[in-house]
Design an enzyme around this catalytic site. Structure first.
Site, PDB file in Angstrom:
ATOM      1  N   GLY B 274       0.808  -1.208   0.000  1.00  0.00           N
ATOM      2  CA  GLY B 274       0.000   0.000   0.000  1.00  0.00           C
ATOM      3  C   GLY B 274       0.843   1.260   0.000  1.00  0.00           C
ATOM      4  CB  SER B 275      -0.136   4.699   0.926  1.00  0.00           C
ATOM      5  OG  SER B 275      -1.416   4.531   0.399  1.00  0.00           O
TER       6      SER B 275
END
Lengths: 104, 569
Positions: B274-275
């Protein structure tokens, strides 16, 4: 004939000397074995004690003990100062020079 | 008698020599016999002297008395014990020599506690000459059992492996089989070294390990999550100070732990991160020069790329600059930056950051990353915000340590490094790039619109980035099941440590106002870990406004519409 007697005496001395050396070697060997045994048992005990110490001082236990028995918390950041920030001693005030002070 | 016959007979049976010669012959024979006997005595004495002086000789009774080498201990970086072999007494039986099985069972059962008479009878009816009845007999029991005087029942010394820290770092230590052979973790990886009696000193710090495990456990319970992983990395040396995977198990009872608990999420599990990958994306953009801090990108509309739709958690109606994309965590912005970087350049950087190969970590339980088959425009756009490339937490931490530390990639290690040790470190990002990346990560924590506000630990200058990834199931992404993580670096003006916290499937809670995002689930653990481990590691709190710290951070970053945020680090 005298030579034969001397040789017999020398042989006797050598023999008893050898016997004594042999006995002392045996005694020392026994001592060595005893020491080895003592060392092994001491090492074993040390291993057990080290494991027990590690078990009793494991951080998890220390954290729970300290949280229940002591009123200690993580230190607030504004209460920590590097050592350099503390003035350890004031600079000594300049002393007026008197005549008696001089060494020369 | 013919002549030749006489000759032959003579040669076998010669005539008696003359009396005058007999004496000489006899003398010669005596001397010869004397020499032979003398040589024999010399040989025997030489051998005797040799045996008496060479005590270590394998053939001598006195030599070779040394026992089998005891397995070496496993220590943490400060020499605290993590695994130790200790002697124990084992109670065993030889059924062939047991006279009365019932009598044995009746007399032994009360001394063995857990075992019933029937258990002992069953054990005794098994085949074989060596049946183990109990291990770890105490000296008192030992004496009691001997006093019973049962034939066929023996007590002999043996040894066992103890893990005094219990569940702490259990995944890392691994275990051994019944024959004393390492079959998991460090016990397997360094089996030969440990067998030779040598200690193995790990890079782990038990204090840091305990703090991370405790705080991770706390967050998992708070958010009713399935599990998690935690990691603390020294960004200057690549040493792993803490490696935690939850749920875990007591290392002394490896075999009774279930498979989920035995699974090491920090090294064996691979996840779409993810981010937190946006940190890498920004660093690559700055390093390659395709973007600067002021470059702005249109993020107003979701991106449609082939069958994907790239959307933002919060839509923004104005163009965002590079720093805002990281601080607000914009997927659309990151994908646009990745488009500018290009798939080939991105892949090359990821490769140099160790994300595309099996890590060389000193554990048997490591996994290869899952790399997209076709690394082209679409893949590069999703990878920019951490989807489409699955890596293990230890790999992600190693890579992000380069971008948020000092620009070097160092392969993470579990072995302690001495200050004089040399190791491979390759420069991936310039000083200038990492200073900007660190400044942006600091703003993600300190700016009011940042996503990692809860990670702030006053005085310790934490910088970080959140990541919330939907878990991949058979039917694609599952919106309900998230994997949230935070990566943080501190002190951000001169990074020393990188902390990675990942929580698996946290559920929204009332106390978090229905949120189960990384900022709510993982970030608070970071703040608490930092305040506890910083004093342990000798990191002093600082004044964030002091000029020495300011000069290590980028002065001109614009976040929001109100202008430069010079004052808000």
């Amino acid at each position: 004939m005298r030579i034969v007697i001397l040789a017999c005496v020398a042989l006797g001395l050598c023999g008893s000397g050898l016997y004594m050396v042999k006995r002392s070697v045996d005694a020392r060997y026994k001592e060595l074995k005893q020491l080895e045994y003592t060392i092994t048992t001491a090492e074993d005990r040390a291993a057990i004690l080290a494991a027990e110490w590690a078990y009793l001082s494991r951080p998890d236990r220390i954290i729970s003990l300290s949280s229940s028995l002591l009123s200690m918390r993580p230190i607030e950041p504004d209460r920590i100062l590097p050592l350099d920030a503390i003035p350890l001693r004031r600079p000594a005030p300049a002393r007026p020079q008197t005549e008696g002070d001089s060494n020369d | 008698m013919t002549n030749w016959k006489t000759k032959l007979l003579r040669s076998i049976w010669p005539d008696r020599p003359l009396p005058s010669r007999t004496r000489i012959i006899a003398q010669n024979r005596l001397v010869l016999a004397g020499i032979v006997a003398g040589l024999c005595f010399v040989g025997i004495s030489a051998k005797a002297v040799h045996l008496a002086t060479n005590l270590d000789n394998k053939n001598s009774v006195r030599g070779n008395y040394k026992q089998v080498q005891q397995r070496g201990p496993i220590l943490d970086r400060r020499g605290r014990l993590m695994a130790q072999t200790v002697p124990i007494m084992v109670l065993h039986a030889d059924p062939k020599k047991v006279m009365d099985q019932h009598e044995v069972a009746e007399k032994l059962a009360p001394l063995l506690g857990k075992k019933s008479q029937q258990d002992i009878l069953n054990a005794l009816s098994r085949k074989g000459r060596y049946i183990e009845l109990a291990r770890k007999i105490t000296p008192q029991r030992h004496a009691d059992i001997l006093a019973l005087g049962l034939p066929g029942i023996y007590i002999s010394p043996s040894e066992t492996r103890l893990y005094p820290q219990g569940a702490e770092a259990a995944h890392l230590l691994g275990t051994m089989d019944i024959d004393g052979k390492g079959i998991a973790g460090i016990e397997k990886q360094f089996d030969e070294r440990l067998r030779a009696g040598n200690p193995v000193a790990l890079s782990i710090d038990l204090g840091v390990q305990a703090v991370v495990r405790r705080e991770l456990q706390h967050q998992i319970e708070q958010f009713d999550a399935l599990g998690g992983a935690g990691l603390v990395l020294d960004v200057r040396t690549g040493e792993i100070l803490s490696l935690t995977s939850l749920p875990d198990y007591n290392a002394n009872q490896y075999s009774s732990a279930d498979a989920d608990a035995q699974f090491n999420r920090a090294t064996k599990g691979v996840f779409e991160m993810g981010s937190i990958f946006k940190v890498l994306n920004s660093a690559i953009a700055l390093e390659t020069g395709v973007a600067s801090l002021g470059s702005s990108y249109d993020v107003s509309k979701p991106l449609r790329v082939a069958r994907f739709r790239i959307r933002d958690y919060h839509p923004y109606n104005r163009p965002l600059n590079l720093s805002e994309i990281l601080v607000y965590s914009s997927n659309i912005g990151s994908a646009r930056i990745a488009e500018d970087i290009g798939a080939a350049a991105q892949k090359a950087f990821m490769d140099r950051l160790g994300l595309l190969k099996r890590p060389a970590l000193e554990l048997p339980e490591i996994s290869k990353p899952l790399i997209p088959r076709q690394w082209e425009r679409i893949a590069s756009m999703t990878i920019s915000y951490g989807h489409g490339l699955s890596v293990s937490p230890v790999q992600a931490a190693g890579a992000i340590a380069a971008a948020s530390g000092h620009g070097f990639y160092i392969e993470p290690t579990l072995l302690r490094r001495a200050p004089t040790d040399t190791f491979e470190k390759s420069r991936i990002f310039s000083e200038d790039t990492v200073r900007k990346v660190r400044s942006m990560m600091r703003l993600a924590v300190s700016h009011e619109d940042g996503t990692v506000n809860f990670a702030n630990a006053p005085g310790y200058m934490v910088g970080g980035k959140t990541g919330t990834a939907e878990k991949v199931t058979d039917k694609g992404y599952n919106r309900k099941a998230n994997l949230v993580s935070v990566v943080a670096s501190f002190p951000i003006h001169d990074p020393a440590y990188l902390i990675f916290i990942m929580v698996d499937e946290p559920k929204p809670q009332k106390h978090s106002y229905g949120y189960a995002t990384a900022g709510w689930v993982a970030a608070p653990a970071i703040a608490r870990i930092v305040t506890q481990i910083a004093p342990m590691m000798g990191i002093h709190p600082v004044d964030k406004d002091s000029p020495e710290i300011r000069q290590n951070l980028e002065p001109n970053i614009v976040i929001g519409t109100e202008g430069a945020i010079r004052a808000s680090y």
